[in-house]
Design an enzyme around this catalytic site. Structure first.
Site, short mmCIF file in Angstrom:
data_model
loop_
_atom_site.label_atom_id
_atom_site.label_comp_id
_atom_site.label_asym_id
_atom_site.label_seq_id
_atom_site.Cartn_x
_atom_site.Cartn_y
_atom_site.Cartn_z
CE LYS A 49 -3.81 -2.30 2.34
NZ LYS A 49 -4.40 -2.72 3.61
CD GLN A 93 -3.37 -4.44 6.62
OE1 GLN A 93 -3.34 -3.42 5.94
NE2 GLN A 93 -3.93 -5.56 6.18
CG ASP A 116 -10.13 0.01 5.16
OD1 ASP A 116 -9.96 -0.21 3.94
OD2 ASP A 116 -9.34 -0.39 6.05
#
Ligand code: NAP
Length: 281
Positions: A49, A93, A116
């Site tokens: 990422k 994460q 997210d």
């Protein structure tokens, strides 16, 4: 033979468009990723990422805590990041170690920095049929890929296998918002093969090889979200590609299908949040 839903090709196209767009920004978006512990898969995802973000001009910082960090330390950091005007987007994460409440941590992220789309605010918006600030990355990536191939979902029977908050549930809701008729399956579903046989679109997010070609309806669309390593260490999806690609009209491969689209959605979401912050929403 099925047409391949090529996630890598679409990723490269979208990332190049984003790079050009970001290049014109005076100030650059900043994505912060919080990584707890030393899960090797998580480390790889986070590094990937960061690498892709930097390649297209997004500033990226990884805050790496050891697995004995306290919940309070992470919550304090999130509060600091929420209040920092220079931070565009915050990603925690997953998975987190067992002693840390995933819910508490996710809930602490400001919805306006929730890249997210997992906070209760954004989830609530999605599930009430309204627009969240951003959509969860994996289901968003699936729809971007289906749209690229002009696959119409209206009135189609879409079968989603898996009901996690990361993939299955938001995927099902987003398909419903596209006027598909949606069935959600999970580990307790009876007669899974009978249900799959009626699907115009199959979206599988399980992490086990559960779908063979003979289970599919002729000319259906198959999206394979699952990723796992087989006994030989080879990356696999939920679908037996060889047999399924003989029956389906479209199929996403693993690797090279939804994985690249998930990371693409993350970059798109970061830029969307950045634009919304600039509008002072
Ligand atoms: P998860 O939280 O473990 O959820 C798996 C789901 O599969 C659960 O809902 C489970 O049912 C269901 N399931 C398990 N065995 C089943 C069976 N035999 N038949 C039908 N359903 C079954 O996993 P996740 O986070 O959603 O991820 C799913 C897969 O997608 C994993 O392989 C993950 O690595 C992959 N993934 C890929 C991407 C990408 O970018 N390509 C992104 C995210 C995840 P219950 O709810 O009843 O337990």
């Amino acid at each position: 033979m099925a047409i391949i839903l090529d996630g890598k090709k679409l990723r490269d196209k979208i990332l190049e468009e984003l790079r050009i767009q970001i290049d014109k920004f005076e100030k650059k978006p900043t994505l912060v990723v919080i990584l707890v512990g030393d899960n090797p898969a998580s480390k790889i995802y986070v590094n990937n990422k960061k690498k892709i973000a930097e390649k297209i001009g997004i500033n990226s910082t990884v805050i790496n805590y050891s697995s004995n960090v306290t919940e309070q330390e992470i919550l304090s950091k999130i509060e600091e990041l929420n209040n920092d005007k220079n931070i565009t987007a915050i990603l925690v994460q997953l998975p987190l170690p067992d002693n840390i409440s995933k819910e508490k941590i996710i809930n602490a992220i400001s919805p306006s920095k929730d890249v997210d789309g997992f906070t209760p605010y954004n989830f609530g918006k999605l599930f009430s049929g309204e627009k969240p600030i951003v959509y969860p990355c994996t289901p968003k990536g699936v729809l971007l890929l289906l749209d690229e191939y002009e696959i119409n979902l209206e009135g189609k029977h879409a079968v989603v296998i898996g009901r996690s908050n990361i993939v299955g549930r938001p995927m099902a809701q987003m398909l419903l918002n596209r006027n598909a008729t949606v069935t959600i399956c999970h580990s307790k579903t009876k007669n899974l093969s009978d249900i799959i046989k009626t699907a115009d679109v199959v979206i599988s997010a399980v992490g086990k090889n559960i779908i063979k070609g003979e289970m599919l309806k002729s000319d259906c669309v198959v999206v394979d979200v699952g990723i796992f390593k087989d006994n030989n260490g080879k990356t696999r999806g939920d679908v037996d590609f060889e047999s399924a690609s003989k029956i389906a009209s479209y199929i996403s491969p693993v690797p090279g299908g939804i994985g690249p689209m998930t990371i693409t959605s993350l970059m798109l979401n970061t830029v969307e949040l950045f634009a919304k912050h600039s509008e002072k929403f």
